[in-house]
Motif scaffolding. Sequence first.
Motif, mmCIF file in Angstrom:
data_model
loop_
_atom_site.group_PDB
_atom_site.id
_atom_site.type_symbol
_atom_site.label_atom_id
_atom_site.label_comp_id
_atom_site.label_asym_id
_atom_site.label_seq_id
_atom_site.Cartn_x
_atom_site.Cartn_y
_atom_site.Cartn_z
ATOM 1 N N CYS A 454 8.312 14.084 -29.227
ATOM 2 C CA CYS A 454 9.474 14.968 -29.107
ATOM 3 C C CYS A 454 9.897 15.048 -27.651
ATOM 4 O O CYS A 454 9.180 14.613 -26.750
ATOM 5 N N ASP A 455 11.047 15.640 -27.436
ATOM 6 C CA ASP A 455 11.547 15.869 -26.079
ATOM 7 C C ASP A 455 11.319 17.328 -25.688
ATOM 8 O O ASP A 455 10.794 18.135 -26.476
ATOM 9 N N GLY A 456 11.749 17.640 -24.480
ATOM 10 C CA GLY A 456 11.507 18.981 -23.956
ATOM 11 C C GLY A 456 12.177 20.080 -24.760
ATOM 12 O O GLY A 456 11.676 21.217 -24.794
ATOM 13 N N GLY A 457 13.299 19.770 -25.411
ATOM 14 C CA GLY A 457 13.990 20.795 -26.184
ATOM 15 C C GLY A 457 13.147 21.289 -27.344
ATOM 16 O O GLY A 457 13.072 22.500 -27.614
ATOM 17 N N THR A 458 12.498 20.362 -28.048
ATOM 18 C CA THR A 458 11.633 20.745 -29.164
ATOM 19 C C THR A 458 10.419 21.519 -28.664
ATOM 20 O O THR A 458 10.046 22.552 -29.242
ATOM 21 N N ALA A 459 9.800 21.028 -27.599
ATOM 22 C CA ALA A 459 8.633 21.716 -27.052
ATOM 23 C C ALA A 459 9.005 23.109 -26.562
ATOM 24 O O ALA A 459 8.277 24.087 -26.790
ATOM 25 N N GLY A 460 10.156 23.208 -25.883
ATOM 26 C CA GLY A 460 10.597 24.507 -25.411
ATOM 27 C C GLY A 460 10.915 25.462 -26.553
ATOM 28 O O GLY A 460 10.622 26.671 -26.482
ATOM 29 N N GLY A 461 11.516 24.936 -27.636
ATOM 30 C CA GLY A 461 11.803 25.774 -28.787
ATOM 31 C C GLY A 461 10.542 26.296 -29.441
ATOM 32 O O GLY A 461 10.461 27.473 -29.843
ATOM 33 N N PHE A 462 9.516 25.439 -29.560
ATOM 34 C CA PHE A 462 8.236 25.867 -30.114
ATOM 35 C C PHE A 462 7.626 26.981 -29.274
ATOM 36 O O PHE A 462 7.208 28.022 -29.791
ATOM 37 N N LEU A 463 7.563 26.743 -27.952
ATOM 38 C CA LEU A 463 6.924 27.723 -27.074
ATOM 39 C C LEU A 463 7.700 29.029 -27.051
ATOM 40 O O LEU A 463 7.111 30.122 -27.015
ATOM 41 N N ARG A 464 9.027 28.954 -27.090
ATOM 42 C CA ARG A 464 9.844 30.170 -27.085
ATOM 43 C C ARG A 464 9.629 30.983 -28.362
ATOM 44 O O ARG A 464 9.572 32.211 -28.329
ATOM 45 N N TYR A 465 9.492 30.285 -29.496
ATOM 46 C CA TYR A 465 9.242 30.985 -30.757
ATOM 47 C C TYR A 465 7.883 31.693 -30.713
ATOM 48 O O TYR A 465 7.751 32.840 -31.160
ATOM 49 N N VAL A 466 6.870 31.012 -30.173
ATOM 50 C CA VAL A 466 5.553 31.642 -30.041
ATOM 51 C C VAL A 466 5.649 32.880 -29.154
ATOM 52 O O VAL A 466 5.098 33.947 -29.476
ATOM 53 N N ALA A 467 6.350 32.756 -28.027
ATOM 54 C CA ALA A 467 6.484 33.900 -27.116
ATOM 55 C C ALA A 467 7.241 35.046 -27.781
ATOM 56 O O ALA A 467 6.890 36.230 -27.593
ATOM 57 N N ASP A 468 8.283 34.729 -28.563
ATOM 58 C CA ASP A 468 9.034 35.781 -29.259
ATOM 59 C C ASP A 468 8.150 36.523 -30.254
ATOM 60 O O ASP A 468 8.244 37.751 -30.394
ATOM 61 N N CYS A 469 7.274 35.791 -30.951
ATOM 62 C CA CYS A 469 6.363 36.439 -31.903
ATOM 63 C C CYS A 469 5.335 37.304 -31.183
ATOM 64 O O CYS A 469 4.918 38.348 -31.701
ATOM 65 N N VAL A 470 4.925 36.873 -29.994
ATOM 66 C CA VAL A 470 3.988 37.686 -29.211
ATOM 67 C C VAL A 470 4.668 38.970 -28.743
ATOM 68 O O VAL A 470 4.081 40.062 -28.792
ATOM 69 N N GLU A 471 5.914 38.847 -28.299
ATOM 70 C CA GLU A 471 6.624 40.021 -27.793
ATOM 71 C C GLU A 471 7.138 40.923 -28.911
ATOM 72 O O GLU A 471 7.196 42.152 -28.745
ATOM 73 N N GLN A 472 7.503 40.313 -30.052
ATOM 74 C CA GLN A 472 8.020 41.087 -31.189
ATOM 75 C C GLN A 472 7.341 40.576 -32.459
ATOM 76 O O GLN A 472 7.861 39.705 -33.150
ATOM 77 N N PRO A 473 6.164 41.087 -32.776
ATOM 78 C CA PRO A 473 5.412 40.592 -33.952
ATOM 79 C C PRO A 473 6.208 40.678 -35.245
ATOM 80 O O PRO A 473 5.918 39.951 -36.197
ATOM 81 N N ALA A 474 7.229 41.536 -35.306
ATOM 82 C CA ALA A 474 8.022 41.648 -36.524
ATOM 83 C C ALA A 474 8.742 40.342 -36.837
ATOM 84 O O ALA A 474 9.140 40.116 -37.993
ATOM 85 N N VAL A 475 8.918 39.462 -35.846
ATOM 86 C CA VAL A 475 9.541 38.168 -36.103
ATOM 87 C C VAL A 475 8.755 37.383 -37.133
ATOM 88 O O VAL A 475 9.313 36.586 -37.905
ATOM 89 N N LEU A 476 7.452 37.586 -37.186
ATOM 90 C CA LEU A 476 6.603 36.873 -38.124
ATOM 91 C C LEU A 476 6.870 37.273 -39.569
ATOM 92 O O LEU A 476 6.519 36.544 -40.495
#
Length: 480
Positions: A454-476
């Motif tokens: 994958c390219d950086g966009g996919t990796a960045g999207g994955f990491l951003r989603y993980v961070a969003d779930c850490v900051e707002q567990p309701a996303v899960l």
Amino acid sequence: MAQVLEFKLPDLGEGLTEAEIVRWLVEVGDVVAIDQPVVEVETAKAMVEVPCPYGGVVTARFGEEGSELPVGAPLLTVAVGATEAPASPAPSAAPGSSASGASSADAPAAEESSAGSGNVLVGYGTGAPAARRRRIRPERVGTSAAPVPAPVVEPDPVPVAVPAAAGEVNGQQGPVAVVSPLVRRLARQHEIDLRRLTGSGPDGLILRADVDSAIRRAEEAARAQTRTAPAEPVVAEAPTAGAAAPAAAERIPLRGVRGAVADKLSRSRNEIPDATCWVDADATELMAARAAMNAASGPSGGPKVSVLALLARICTAALARYPELNSTVDTAAREIVRLPGVHLGFAAQTERGLVVPVVRDAHARNAESIGAEIARLTELARTGKLSPAQLTGGTFTLNNYGVFGVDGSTPIINHPEAAMLGVGRIMPKPWVHNGELAVRQVVQLSLTFDHRVCDGGTAGGFLRYVADCVEQPAVLLRTL
């Protein structure tokens, strides 16, 4: 007539080519049953017992505890069909010397069958309980049986448990009360004589704490000797041709778990064009959600949910959105292979080194189930009882190096996987929250990924989603 069969170190599977002898479970002269474990070995994957496919009398053992043998090397020889144990050759016996068999009229018959089971793979015996081994006294051995070739047998170091000042009881040494092979190895590495230790465990069992205490006493004695040694004047002299060479550097063999880790990391660096991206995340809400979950379960509501289990569940949700990172690369076919399920590995530090147990089908588990499996595998890792199957087959790895008190890292991908998520320590830091400066629980997340998948966009999207779930567990909640 007895037939001497040679049992070689079997193919251990998983690409393993060698093993280290940790502990012998039988001695020369013992009667063994088919599929009875005869030696405990440590491989790069796990510590396992090797069952012997033959039943009979052990005539020789090859290799001392702590030595390393390649697959296919002789482990021991068994006299199949013998009615007694053959006489043990002296330690100084020359190669090719023979030992006479036992007379059937002077000793009881062996209880084992002469047929081999064929189950020579580690950990894959018949499953029947092993018969108790029976030691035949050498003085009852006759001379009427056919000659049996006996290879050179190294004298087996008999462990003993004795008072620290004696070293023997009534002039005879007895068996050492040591069960753990890790304790034996620790004593061997620090040149501690187990025969001079008194165990603090049940029935005088020697524990690791006893060996640690002996190591500290030896170090203190060495320091005291250094302090009391008379000081000598230091005279600067020009180096001469006959001057003693400086002490040689210590050389530590890369073998066992450390060797396997070195090979895998080197291969990862050589084959995978990896890249790393990272982000800081406010984990305050995640920690609050975990506290609420554990409080709701009550005093007897089952095991607590760990932070690692929550992060693992977040990873499986993120991989469902970004399956490119749950894949591998077939270099020969020049193809990216996307894997249908998530087998989540997690890094665990043990006395044997770094291992990565695998939670099977993590995508089909909730946080509580993942946490229970992580706890079970971690306990097996600490006791050295993980099987090779439990250490292979991962598709994505979670590495919580925050337990070592560090904030960030650039993880090396666990070949042949495509990515690894690293998690630093969670600690209070100043953070802008709702437009105001506040003290929040902050964690750094690092994602190392294979740039081929994958390219950086996919990796960045994955990491951003993980961070969003850490900051707002309701996303899960959308994926639960």
